[in-house]
Design an enzyme around this catalytic site. Structure first.
Site, PDB file in Angstrom:
ATOM      1  N   LYS A 190       0.847  -1.195   0.000  1.00  5.00           N
ATOM      2  CA  LYS A 190       0.000   0.000   0.000  1.00  5.00           C
ATOM      3  C   LYS A 190       0.875   1.234   0.000  1.00  5.00           C
ATOM      4  O   LYS A 190       1.898   1.271   0.687  1.00  5.00           O
ATOM      5  CB  LYS A 190      -0.888   0.046   1.256  1.00  5.00           C
ATOM      6  CG  LYS A 190      -1.971  -1.009   1.324  1.00  5.00           C
ATOM      7  CD  LYS A 190      -2.776  -0.841   2.612  1.00  5.00           C
ATOM      8  CE  LYS A 190      -3.850  -1.911   2.729  1.00  5.00           C
ATOM      9  NZ  LYS A 190      -4.527  -1.840   4.050  1.00  5.00           N
ATOM     10  N   GLU A 215       1.598  -5.253   4.221  1.00  6.57           N
ATOM     11  CA  GLU A 215       0.761  -5.837   5.274  1.00  6.57           C
ATOM     12  C   GLU A 215       0.320  -7.224   4.848  1.00  6.57           C
ATOM     13  O   GLU A 215       0.228  -7.503   3.657  1.00  6.57           O
ATOM     14  CB  GLU A 215      -0.516  -4.998   5.440  1.00  6.57           C
ATOM     15  CG  GLU A 215      -0.617  -4.212   6.724  1.00  6.57           C
ATOM     16  CD  GLU A 215      -1.928  -3.456   6.781  1.00  6.57           C
ATOM     17  OE1 GLU A 215      -1.931  -2.402   7.401  1.00  6.57           O
ATOM     18  OE2 GLU A 215      -2.937  -3.912   6.198  1.00  6.57           O
ATOM     19  N   PHE A 240      -2.199  -9.763   3.685  1.00  5.49           N
ATOM     20  CA  PHE A 240      -3.471  -9.595   3.002  1.00  5.49           C
ATOM     21  C   PHE A 240      -4.447 -10.651   3.539  1.00  5.49           C
ATOM     22  O   PHE A 240      -4.215 -11.852   3.409  1.00  5.49           O
ATOM     23  CB  PHE A 240      -3.296  -9.758   1.487  1.00  5.49           C
ATOM     24  CG  PHE A 240      -4.579  -9.621   0.720  1.00  5.49           C
ATOM     25  CD1 PHE A 240      -5.259  -8.406   0.696  1.00  5.49           C
ATOM     26  CD2 PHE A 240      -5.115 -10.702   0.022  1.00  5.49           C
ATOM     27  CE1 PHE A 240      -6.447  -8.273  -0.012  1.00  5.49           C
ATOM     28  CE2 PHE A 240      -6.306 -10.571  -0.682  1.00  5.49           C
ATOM     29  CZ  PHE A 240      -6.970  -9.357  -0.704  1.00  5.49           C
ATOM     30  N   GLU A 266      -9.848  -1.439  14.555  1.00  8.44           N
ATOM     31  CA  GLU A 266      -9.942  -0.150  15.244  1.00  8.44           C
ATOM     32  C   GLU A 266     -10.993  -0.230  16.342  1.00  8.44           C
ATOM     33  O   GLU A 266     -11.717  -1.222  16.451  1.00  8.44           O
ATOM     34  CB  GLU A 266     -10.304   0.971  14.255  1.00  8.44           C
ATOM     35  CG  GLU A 266     -11.655   0.800  13.592  1.00  8.44           C
ATOM     36  CD  GLU A 266     -12.028   2.011  12.722  1.00  8.44           C
ATOM     37  OE1 GLU A 266     -11.484   3.097  12.919  1.00  8.44           O
ATOM     38  OE2 GLU A 266     -12.895   1.840  11.843  1.00  8.44           O
ATOM     39  N   ARG A 287     -17.853   5.043  20.728  1.00  9.97           N
ATOM     40  CA  ARG A 287     -19.197   5.630  20.787  1.00  9.97           C
ATOM     41  C   ARG A 287     -20.204   4.497  20.666  1.00  9.97           C
ATOM     42  O   ARG A 287     -19.822   3.342  20.465  1.00  9.97           O
ATOM     43  CB  ARG A 287     -19.392   6.576  19.610  1.00  9.97           C
ATOM     44  CG  ARG A 287     -19.035   5.876  18.296  1.00  9.97           C
ATOM     45  CD  ARG A 287     -19.457   6.615  17.079  1.00  9.97           C
ATOM     46  NE  ARG A 287     -18.829   6.102  15.883  1.00  9.97           N
ATOM     47  CZ  ARG A 287     -19.242   5.065  15.170  1.00  9.97           C
ATOM     48  NH1 ARG A 287     -20.314   4.383  15.561  1.00  9.97           N
ATOM     49  NH2 ARG A 287     -18.594   4.659  14.092  1.00  9.97           N
ATOM     50  N   VAL A 344     -24.362   2.379  15.190  1.00  8.98           N
ATOM     51  CA  VAL A 344     -25.650   2.216  14.510  1.00  8.98           C
ATOM     52  C   VAL A 344     -26.235   0.832  14.821  1.00  8.98           C
ATOM     53  O   VAL A 344     -27.423   0.695  15.088  1.00  8.98           O
ATOM     54  CB  VAL A 344     -25.486   2.377  12.982  1.00  8.98           C
ATOM     55  CG1 VAL A 344     -26.810   2.136  12.268  1.00  8.98           C
ATOM     56  CG2 VAL A 344     -24.930   3.753  12.636  1.00  8.98           C
ATOM     57  N   ARG A 398     -30.127  -1.985   7.670  1.00  8.27           N
ATOM     58  CA  ARG A 398     -30.192  -0.523   7.614  1.00  8.27           C
ATOM     59  C   ARG A 398     -31.008  -0.129   6.387  1.00  8.27           C
ATOM     60  O   ARG A 398     -30.624  -0.426   5.255  1.00  8.27           O
ATOM     61  CB  ARG A 398     -28.799   0.070   7.491  1.00  8.27           C
ATOM     62  CG  ARG A 398     -27.894  -0.283   8.634  1.00  8.27           C
ATOM     63  CD  ARG A 398     -26.646   0.584   8.580  1.00  8.27           C
ATOM     64  NE  ARG A 398     -25.657   0.123   9.541  1.00  8.27           N
ATOM     65  CZ  ARG A 398     -24.537   0.789   9.816  1.00  8.27           C
ATOM     66  NH1 ARG A 398     -24.285   1.929   9.180  1.00  8.27           N
ATOM     67  NH2 ARG A 398     -23.690   0.331  10.691  1.00  8.27           N
TER      68      ARG A 398
END
Lengths: 176, 448, 448, 176
Positions: free
Chosen positions: C158, C200, C202, C288, C292, C295, C338
Site C-alpha cells: 500500500k 501488510e 493480506f 480499530e 461511541r 448504529v 439498515r
C-alpha cells in the site's frame, strides 16, 4: 374515452389476474398490457394510486387505453369469445348500462349442465324471474335470478370461473 | 406442511396469521367484506376474495361463503383467528367434511367448552377447582345457610333466570344471607317471573389469570405459563401481562397442572386458554376455556419465545410439539395494551373514521401488532381494536417504563383511541405495584 | 442519575436516546438545525432548540452552539449519539470544562483510538493480534521479500500517501511481490509524488466481526458478545447480526478477551466497539475501536437483553455496571437491516424527499428504530438512514424468515429505499448459509 | 388581521412556553390564552396543523385573536413591558417590517453590563455597524451588529433571555 370498437375482455381467472396485479404492485406499474400476439406494454408512475390499483384487480373495467385488454389468449368460454369481442359496444355507449353483480362467492356456471344451452346470452331478454346463471357454493347450486327486466348486453365472466361477492357478471340494459 | 391457507378473519388477527404463514412459507388467501375492500392490510395476502357485504352475518360469519372461497382458492386449511367463526363447532365440522383442515381444536372440544355446564363438569372430572355452589335452585333458607356454611362466607345469590345484577345479593353471614335470599327471590320474581335463585361462593377482589396451552394431534400437551388479565372494563380485557405479579412458582405449577388436566380430559388439541379466578389468598377457580388463539397471546410469545400462531399451524398440519413442559421457561416480563378506536372520555364510545396521523412507537422492547397505518379507515361494523402494543423487558419495572415511554410516543389523529386511558393506568400506583383485581378499572376509572 | 440531558444529534439515533431517557425518567432537550425544523420526531423531546442552519458545520458540528444550547437549557449531560461530535475528543473536553457530563469515553481514550497508529500500538501492548506488516516504508525488494516470508503470503503493498486503490498490489509469491513492489512504487510516485509503500498481510475473504464493550467509571469492563457486519458496500455496513455465524465459543472467548484487553489498556469507559477482521481459518486481527454507540447496537441489545443506551447514561452518571461477564448470555439470533433513503437501482444514490406512504412492519420478533412516519421529509443535508429493521428469533433460520417477512411488509412511497436490496440479500443462498465475507455485496450485487 | 391596538407580548421564558405548547399538543388545542387576571381560553380542533403549532412554540408571533397574549404576569424586562405594549404598532402596520433574527443560540443581553444603557431601544436609528445586542454562547460575549440601516420598531425578547438560532430579536423598518 373516444376510441371505439375496442375488443372487450373476458375477465381472466382470479389467480392469474392477481399475479399480474401483484407484479404491477411490485414494479409500481400503472399500466400493464399483454396482447394476444405476445407483445407487452408497461407504464410506471412515481406515485400510483392504491385504490385505483386495487380496483383494477377485481373489476373488469371498460378498457381505457389504446391497446388491447389484459387477456393474452383467446377465451374458450362459449360467450365473449374473440369473435364476439370486436362487436362489443363502444365504451361510451355503456353509460346507461347496469352491472349485475354476484350476490355470493362461488363458481359461476352459464348453464345447468355442460351439455345444456346457456341460460342467457348476449341479447337475451330477461324478466325478474329469469335465471341468469348458477353459482356453486359449498356444493350447492344457487340459481341466480335477474330480479329486473331488460336485455343482456354482455356476459362478463367465463363459464366455471370463480367469482367474488360483488363481482360484475352481466351488463344489462334495464327497461325504463 | 400446508402449501396454502385461507384466513377467515380481518384486522390485526388477520395480519398476525398472515405473518405466521409468510414465515412458514405458506401462501395466504384472505377473505374480506365490502367494508374492508380498501383496507391497507389486504396487500399482505397472496390472494384476496370478497365474500360479502359489511354485515358480519353475511360475510365473516357466513359459513357457505367462506367455504366457497376456500374451495375456489384451493386451500388446504382455514385459520379462523379469534371471534367470528373461531369457536363455532359446526364450522369446524363443515371444514372437516369439505376436506379442509380447521386450524383449531376438534369440533367436539369446541362444543364441550362452549357449554358452561359441560365445561364445569369436565373441570370437576379433571380434579380442577371450580367455584363452589349449589347444584341448582335453592329450596329454602335452611338449605342456603347449610350450603353457605359448608363452602364458607361470603357467598353470592344469583337468579337462575338473571342478568344485569338483578336478583343478586352478596351475603357475609347468616343474617344477611336470610335477608338476601328473600330479597333476591322477590326481585327475581318481579324481574324475570322466576323466583329461582342459586348460591355460589363469592370471590372477593379476584384476579383474572389464565393459562395458555398447546396440544398436538398425538395428545402431547404443554402449558406456556400464565397471563394476568385483571385490568378489564365490563369483562373486556384491556391490559394483559405475563408472568402474573400475583403468582409464585407453587401456584403457577398448580394452576398449570389444573389447566393441563382440564384440556387433557377434553381430548383437546391446538392452542387454547384455561381461565381462572385467583383470590387474594392464592386459591384459584376454573371459569372457562377459550378454544382458540386469544387477543392477548403475544405476551406469552414474548416471555416464552414461542410463536403461538406458527405452532397452531404446525399442529394442525400434524406436526408433533417441538418442546416439552420442562423446556418452557418464562424470560422477563411482557405487557400488552389493547389500543381501541374508542373515546375514553365518552364512556368508551367507538370512534370509527379515517386515521389521518399514525405515529407508532418502536425501539427497544416494543412490539406492535396492528393492521393500521396513516390513511386507514376504521369501519363501524366490527370491533374497535386498532393495535396491540406489547412490551418485553427483563423485569416488570422496566416493562412498565418502556410501556409508559411507548404510550407517550404513540400519536394518532383522526380517531380517538384508548391511548390516554392506558397512560393513566400506567401512572397508577396500584397498577405499578401489581396490586389490582378485576374491579380496578371500575373502582378508579369510573367514567359514567 | 441525571435530571436533564441534551441530545446533540438528529434522526433515528436522537429518537433512540430520547427513548432511553424517557425510560430512565430523564428530561430531554433536543437540538435541531433549520433543515429539521419540521421533523416529526422533535415532538418526542421535552424541549427543542434550534442551533443553526442546515449545514452540519454550523449546527450539529458547531461546538459553541451546542454548548450554548446546553447552558441555556440547563442540562447536566450531553449524549452525542454517533457521527457528528461523538468521537470528537475536543468536544468531550469542552463539555468537561463547562461542567457538562459527556456521555461517552474520556477525551484521552477518544483521542487514542481516533489515531490509527496509537490505536494499533495500544492493541499490540494489550497483546491483541493486529494485521502483521512492515513498521514503515519498505526500502528494498529484499526487505519486502524477507518480511512477506516472515508474515506469510499473500501480502498487500500500500502507498503510504495512498487512497482509492492506487499504489496497491496484492502478492501471492516472491515473483509477484517483486513485480508489485516496483509497480506500486511507480504508481504511487505518479499519483502522489511519493513512492513510499509499506506491506501488510493480506487477509483474504475476511469477515468483519466486532465486540461490544461496556465499562464503568470504576474500571469494570464487560463485553456483550460480537456482531458480524460482513455485509458492507464500500465499507458502509448494511446488515449486522449477532451472534456471528462464523464464531465458535472458543474464538468468541478469545476475541472478547482481546477486546477487553485493548479497552482496558486505554482506560476506556462507557460503550465502545472493538472491530476485528476474521479470516476463514478463524484468525482475527484488530482493526480499530469505535469510541461511541454504534448504529448496529440494537442487535446486541436483542440477544443480551441489555439496553446499551440506558447503560451509557447510567455509566456517565457514575453508576457501577450492574452485571459481570458471567451474567452475559446471548439468547437467539438478532439481525439488523439498515434502511437507507437510497436507490439501489441507481448505484445507491441518495433519494431525499417526502415520505408519502409508510407502512412499517411489526408483529412477533420485529423491532423498528426510526424517526420517520408518513408525511416525513428526508432532508438532503444528512445521512440517508431512515430506519433500522431489527429481528430477534430463537435461531438464525427463524430470524431470517422473520426478516424476509418484515421486508416484504415494509412499504414506502415517495422516496426510494434500500428495502428491495435487502430482500435480494435475504434470498441469497450464501447469505442464508452464513457463508459471506466483506466482499459479498461487491461480488454479487455489483450495480456499477 | 383587522384588529388594532393589540398589546404586544414580551416572549416568556423558554421552559414555560414549551410546557404550555406541550399541553396544547396533548389536548389538541389550537388556541390557548391565559390572561393576567387568571382567565383562560382554550380552543380545540379535530385536525390541527402541526407546522403552525410548532411555529407558535418558538416565534413570538403577532397575536391574531381577540384576547391578550400568553404571558400571565407583567414583564420585568426593561423593554416591551406592559406599559409599552399598548403603544405597539397594529398588526397590519407591520407588513413592511423586517425581523432581525438571532444568528446564534445563546443568552441575549441588551446592554454590555447590567448598569449600562441598552445598545438600542424602540425608535433607535441603526446603521450596519451598530451593535444591537450581545449574545453569550460558551462564555463568549458575541456582539451582534445590525448589518442594515433602519429604525428599531420593536425589541422582541427580554434581557438575559435564552434565544434559539433564527429567533426574531428585533423588528426593524429597513431604510429604502
Amino acid at each position: 374515452m373516444t376510441k371505439e370498437n375496442q375488443p372487450k375482455s373476458a375477465a381472466p381467472d382470479l389467480g392469474r389476474l392477481k399475479k399480474l396485479v401483484n407484479l404491477m404492485k411490485d414494479a409500481d406499474l400503472v399500466e400493464l398490457e399483454i396482447e394476444a400476439n405476445g407483445s407487452i406494454r408497461l407504464r410506471r408512475r412515481e406515485e400510483r394510486i392504491r385504490e385505483a390499483a386495487q380496483h383494477v384487480a377485481w373489476l373488469p373495467q371498460p378498457h381505457s387505453g389504446g391497446a388491447p385488454p389484459l387477456v393474452p389468449s383467446a377465451s374458450a368460454a362459449p360467450a365473449t369469445a374473440p369473435g364476439d369481442a370486436a362487436a362489443a359496444p363502444p365504451v361510451d355507449a355503456r353509460a346507461g348500462l347496469t352491472e349485475f353483480k354476484s350476490p355470493i362467492v362461488g363458481t359461476f356456471y352459464r348453464a345447468s349442465s355442460p351439455e345444456k344451452e346457456a341460460f342467457v346470452d348476449k341479447g337475451s331478454r330477461v324478466r325478474p324471474e329469469t335465471v341468469l346463471c348458477i353459482i356453486e357454493a359449498m356444493k350447492v347450486m344457487n340459481e341466480i335470478r335477474a330480479e329486473m327486466s331488460g336485455e343482456i348486453v354482455e356476459v362478463l365472466v367465463k363459464n366455471s370461473q370463480a367469482v367474488e361477492f360483488g363481482q360484475p357478471l352481466f351488463l344489462v340494459r334495464v327497461d325504463k | 406442511m400446508f402449501r396454502r391457507i385461507l384466513i377467515a378473519n380481518r384486522g390485526e388477527i388477520a395480519v398476525r396469521v398472515l405473518r405466521a404463514c409468510r414465515e412458514l412459507n405458506i401462501e395466504t388467501v384472505l377473505v374480506y367484506s365490502e367494508a374492508d375492500r380498501n383496507a391497507q392490510y389486504l396487500r399482505l395476502a397472496d390472494e384476496t376474495i370478497c365474500i360479502g357485504p359489511p354485515m358480519s352475518a353475511k360475510s365473516y360469519l357466513d359459513i357457505p361463503s367462506i367455504i366457497a372461497a376456500a374451495e375456489i382458492a384451493d386451500v388446504e386449511a382455514i385459520h379462523p383467528g379469534y371471534g367470528f367463526l373461531s369457536e363455532n363447532a359446526h364450522f369446524a365440522e363443515v371444514c372437516h367434511e369439505c376436506n379442509i383442515r380447521f386450524i383449531g381444536p376438534p369440533p367436539e372440544a369446541i362444543a364441550s367448552f362452549g357449554d358452561k355446564q359441560r365445561a364445569r363438569a369436565i373441570a370437576k372430572k379433571a380434579g380442577a377447582p371450580t367455584v363452589p355452589g349449589s347444584q341448582g335452585i335453592l329450596t329454602s333458607e335452611e338449605e342456603a345457610i347449610r350450603l353457605a356454611r359448608e363452602i364458607g362466607f361470603p357467598v353470592i345469590l344469583k337468579a337462575v333466570a338473571g342478568g344485569g345484577g338483578r336478583g343478586m345479593r352478596v351475603a357475609h353471614n347468616d343474617v344477611s344471607l336470610i335477608n338476601g335470599f328473600h330479597q333476591a327471590r322477590a326481585e327475581a320474581e318481579a324481574a324475570f317471573k322466576n323466583a329461582g335463585v342459586y348460591l355460589e361462593k363469592f370471590i372477593e377482589r379476584p384476579r383474572h389469570v389464565e393459562i395458555q396451552v398447546l396440544g398436538d394431534r398425538e395428545g402431547n400437551l404443554v402449558h406456556l405459563g400464565e397471563r394476568d388479565c385483571s385490568i378489564q372494563r365490563r369483562h373486556q380485557k384491556l391490559i394483559e401481562e405475563s408472568p402474573s405479579p400475583a403468582l409464585n412458582p407453587d401456584i403457577r405449577k398448580k394452576m398449570g397442572d389444573a389447566a393441563l388436566a382440564i384440556v387433557r380430559e377434553a381430548k383437546y388439541e391446538n392452542a387454547g386458554t384455561v381461565e381462572f379466578l385467583l383470590d387474594p389468598a392464592g386459591n384459584f377457580y376454573f371459569i372457562e376455556v377459550n378454544a382458540r388463539v386469544q387477543v392477548e397471546h403475544p405476551v406469552t410469545e414474548m416471555v416464552t419465545g414461542i410463536d403461538i400462531v406458527q405452532e397452531q399451524i404446525r399442529i394442525a398440519a400434524g406436526e408433533r410439539l417441538r418442546f416439552r413442559q420442562e423446556d418452557i421457561v418464562l424470560h422477563g416480563c411482557a405487557i400488552e395494551c389493547r389500543i381501541n378506536a374508542e373515546d375514553p372520555d365518552a364512556n368508551f364510545r367507538p370512534t370509527p373514521g379515517k386515521v389521518t396521523t399514525w405515529m407508532a412507537p418502536g425501539g427497544p422492547g416494543v412490539r406492535l401488532d396492528t393492521h393500521i397505518s396513516a390513511g386507514a379507515e376504521i369501519p363501524p361494523n366490527y370491533d374497535s381494536l386498532v393495535a396491540k402494543l406489547i412490551v418485553h423487558r427483563n423485569n416488570r419495572r422496566d416493562a412498565i417504563a418502556t410501556m409508559r415511554r411507548a404510550l407517550a410516543e404513540f400519536h394518532v389523529e383522526g380517531i380517538k383511541t384508548t391511548i390516554p386511558f392506558h397512560r393513566k393506568v400506567f401512572d397508577h400506583a396500584d397498577f405499578i405495584a401489581g396490586d389490582v383485581d378485576t374491579g380496578f378499572v371500575e373502582r378508579h376509572f369510573s367514567m359514567k
